[in-house]
Design an enzyme around this catalytic site. Structure first.
Site, PDB file in Angstrom:
ATOM      1  N   ARG A 266      42.890  42.318  43.247  1.00 34.32           N
ATOM      2  CA  ARG A 266      41.745  43.052  42.681  1.00 34.32           C
ATOM      3  C   ARG A 266      40.665  43.343  43.711  1.00 34.32           C
ATOM      4  O   ARG A 266      39.670  43.994  43.414  1.00 34.32           O
ATOM      5  CB  ARG A 266      41.187  42.290  41.478  1.00 34.32           C
ATOM      6  CG  ARG A 266      40.876  40.830  41.737  1.00 34.32           C
ATOM      7  CD  ARG A 266      40.692  40.047  40.455  1.00 34.32           C
ATOM      8  NE  ARG A 266      40.556  38.609  40.668  1.00 34.32           N
ATOM      9  CZ  ARG A 266      41.558  37.754  40.776  1.00 34.32           C
ATOM     10  NH1 ARG A 266      42.805  38.193  40.700  1.00 34.32           N
ATOM     11  NH2 ARG A 266      41.352  36.472  40.941  1.00 34.32           N
ATOM     12  N   GLU A 351      39.663  38.934  35.565  1.00 34.01           N
ATOM     13  CA  GLU A 351      40.769  38.204  36.199  1.00 34.01           C
ATOM     14  C   GLU A 351      40.207  37.149  37.156  1.00 34.01           C
ATOM     15  O   GLU A 351      40.818  36.089  37.356  1.00 34.01           O
ATOM     16  CB  GLU A 351      41.708  39.175  36.946  1.00 34.01           C
ATOM     17  CG  GLU A 351      43.065  38.563  37.249  1.00 34.01           C
ATOM     18  CD  GLU A 351      44.101  39.569  37.717  1.00 34.01           C
ATOM     19  OE1 GLU A 351      44.910  40.027  36.899  1.00 34.01           O
ATOM     20  OE2 GLU A 351      44.102  39.904  38.921  1.00 34.01           O
TER      21      GLU A 351
HETATM   22  O1  F6P Z   1      49.471  40.188  37.005  1.00 33.96           O
HETATM   23  C1  F6P Z   1      48.278  40.213  37.672  1.00 33.96           C
HETATM   24  C2  F6P Z   1      48.469  40.642  39.059  1.00 33.96           C
HETATM   25  O2  F6P Z   1      49.001  39.608  39.773  1.00 33.96           O
HETATM   26  C3  F6P Z   1      47.154  41.127  39.670  1.00 33.96           C
HETATM   27  O3  F6P Z   1      46.401  40.097  40.192  1.00 33.96           O
HETATM   28  C4  F6P Z   1      47.627  42.095  40.676  1.00 33.96           C
HETATM   29  O4  F6P Z   1      46.596  42.965  41.063  1.00 33.96           O
HETATM   30  C5  F6P Z   1      48.747  42.777  39.919  1.00 33.96           C
HETATM   31  O5  F6P Z   1      49.333  41.752  39.165  1.00 33.96           O
HETATM   32  C6  F6P Z   1      49.770  43.469  40.769  1.00 33.96           C
HETATM   33  O6  F6P Z   1      50.406  42.595  41.651  1.00 33.96           O
HETATM   34  P1  F6P Z   1      51.251  43.135  42.858  1.00 33.96           P
HETATM   35  O7  F6P Z   1      50.339  43.907  43.748  1.00 33.96           O
HETATM   36  O8  F6P Z   1      51.816  41.925  43.519  1.00 33.96           O
HETATM   37  O9  F6P Z   1      52.338  44.019  42.313  1.00 33.96           O
END
Ligand code: F6P
Length: 541
Positions: A266, A351
């Site tokens: 995030r 989050e």
């Molecule tokens: O499920 C939450 C999360 O882990 C977030 O913190 C993150 O931004 C999103 O999923 C996407 O994760 P990734 O970039 O690893 O696909």
């Protein structure tokens, strides 16, 4: 009882909050002609008016005592120095390094990360220039006219929000964003695109996220069924920390833009996750965005707490949430282009601070993040503002207003500004029964009709808000705004003694989705609860 709620600063604030039950902002403004000036601060071109908060000099003093007690300055120093402040994952939280100047030195476990950051930034810039100039073409030699970012959460919301917020400055290929595993989003996106001129960015920190990988496979199939397997090299790039998984998907390391585990999803739009921003607006504008964020970083790490925008916003949020018991935090940007800002801030805050144990794993006995929600003004006025004005609970509101228009309709900009200022004034001033009575009498009401109409038209007022002014909505001020909210989130986490940088709460749902998937294939072998089993059985053919 937690140490925090037993602490002197917390207890002093609780006592002080009681004195606010019968004090009105309207009176405070009447008594103090300089109130608006006193409760305002400025940084990186942003101006904050927090005079409509339910505070007085004593409140501010006590909030600053809490800031001191919770050792915020030392936490800020630790964050900026690359300490492993995300303790549950043993990681630094170093999004500030992503916008640090080339000559800066920030060490994570003995390694200066700034050269790595700039090396990736330079590669991203060169790639964006090549695509934008037509040097990088599709497999058949066609110019890239459309890019599709496939990612979710932090790998979607940040770049999508920036692309929307800066839309009038777009000068490159059209950007599309696919996040949802609901196949209707990717099919609606691909329907209008030509494989030969489309570039896919698969953005995933982990490169294992179920939704993103499903969409990536669909996109790959779409492309290769038109242009063949070898076309993947020219039409797919990846943004990730997971080089092995990227290679396994079939994207060459040369087409991968790296970031690091010390960048939370995030907080990642400043990293390679920002690639769609560079492609759409060019590397120079991305650097402007970084410069605005960096100006806010400098302010955050050096300004005294009482003049420090993120510290003030964070402390006021805690005041409203924990001591005045505001029901939720609303963000109302008076700028159509900031519509997606609310979604981005939602992930950022909820989050990060949606936690119920403190840094040591002890359950908290105080509220942590409130629900954060909102929408653009003036639309929001005709949707949920009724509740903000007359609902039984009080909600804290942030008004965000860029002053200069990006269009040729000055009269509409005047209307927008007038509405924004009028809403915050109305929330603060309210309207008492006497004023309502006089107004209705002037309209000819009398007797029972008058008496029964009055309560419905009374506004309690005294509802807190911040107003944040941006001179204009450009890359620099947007960067500063986003960094301000990032740091505000961190300030709140320190005041609540929680870790803002992990997100274990999203894991359980991910695990159970796998169990349900297995159950869909082999219903008899599944260990499901009664409700899930029953819902599933209704869907079986
Ligand atoms: O499920 C939450 C999360 O882990 C977030 O913190 C993150 O931004 C999103 O999923 C996407 O994760 P990734 O970039 O690893 O696909």
């Amino acid at each position: 009882m937690s140490q925090l709620t037993q602490s002197p600063a917390w207890r002093a604030l609780l006592d002080h909050a009681r004195s606010w039950s019968d004090r009105g902002l309207r009176d405070l403004f009447a008594q103090d002609a300089a109130r608006a000036e006193t409760y305002s601060a400025e940084a990186a071109g942003l101006f904050l008016d927090y005079s409509k908060q339910r505070i007085d000099p004593r409140t501010l003093e006590l909030l600053m005592a809490l800031v001191d007690q919770q050792q915020l300055q030392s936490w800020i120093a630790r964050m900026f120095s690359g300490a492993l402040i995300n303790a549950t994952e043993r990681r630094a939280a170093l999004h500030i390094a992503l916008r640090a100047p080339r000559e800066a030195q920030i060490f994570v476990e003995g390694v200066n990360v700034v050269p790595q950051v700039h090396a990736v930034l330079d590669r991203m810039s060169a790639f964006a220039d090549a695509v934008r100039s037509g040097l990088w073409t599709g497999d058949t030699g066609s110019r890239i006219t459309d890019i599709v970012n496939i990612g979710i959460g932090g790998s979607d919301l940040g770049p999508r929000m920036v692309c929307e917020a800066l839309a009038p400055f777009a000068s490159g290929p059209r950007a599309h964003f696919v996040a949802n595993v609901d196949g209707s989003q990717i099919s609606a996106t691909l329907r209008h695109l030509k494989p030969a001129s489309t570039l896919f960015i698969i953005a995933s920190k982990t490169f294992t996220t179920q939704e993103t990988m499903a969409n990536a496979r669909t996109a790959r199939h779409w492309l290769t069924s038109h242009l063949g397997e070898t076309s993947v090299a020219q039409h797919f790039v990846a943004v990730s920390t997971n080089a092995d998984a990227v290679r396994e998907f079939g994207i060459a390391p040369a087409n991968m833009f790296e970031f690091w585990d010390w960048v939370g999803g995030r907080y990642s739009l400043w990293s390679a996750v920002g690639l769609p921003i560079l492609l759409t607006f060019g590397p120079l504008m991305f650097r402007e965005l970084l410069a605005g964020a960096q100006a806010m970083d400098q302010h955050f790490s050096s300004a005294p707490p009482v003049q420090n925008l993120p510290v003030l916003l964070g402390a006021l949020a805690v005041w409203n949430n924990n001591f005045l018991e505001a029901g939720s935090q609303v963000i109302a940007p008076y700028a159509q282009r900031l519509e997606r800002f609310v979604n981005w801030a939602q992930q950022l805050e909820m989050e990060s601070n949606g936690k119920s144990v403190d840094r040591d794993g002890h359950p908290v006995d105080y509220a942590t993040t409130p629900a954060l929600w909102g929408d653009v003004g003036t639309n929001a006025q005709h949707a949920f503002f009724q509740m903000l004005h007359q609902g039984a609970a009080t909600h804290a509101v942030d008004f965000v207003l860029p002053i200069a228009a990006d269009h040729d309709h000055p009269e509409q900009q005047r209307l927008l500004i007038a509405n924004c200022l009028a809403q915050s004034a109305a929330l603060m001033l309210g309207k008492d029964a006497g004023a309502v009575r006089a107004e209705l009498q002037a309209k000819g009401f009398s007797g029972d009709a008058l008496d029964s109409a009055i309560p419905h038209r009374v506004f309690r007022g005294n509802r807190p808000s911040n107003t944040l002014l941006l001179p204009r909505l450009d890359a620099y001020h947007l960067g500063a705004l986003l960094a301000l909210y990032e740091h505000r989130t961190f300030v709140q986490s320190v005041l609540w003694n929680i870790n803002a940088f992990d997100q274990w709460g999203v894991e359980l749902g991910k695990q159970l989705a796998q169990s349900v998937l297995c159950a869909m294939d082999q219903p008899s072998s599944a260990e499901l609860d009664g409700s899930t089993r029953s819902l599933l059985s209704r869907m079986q053919p």
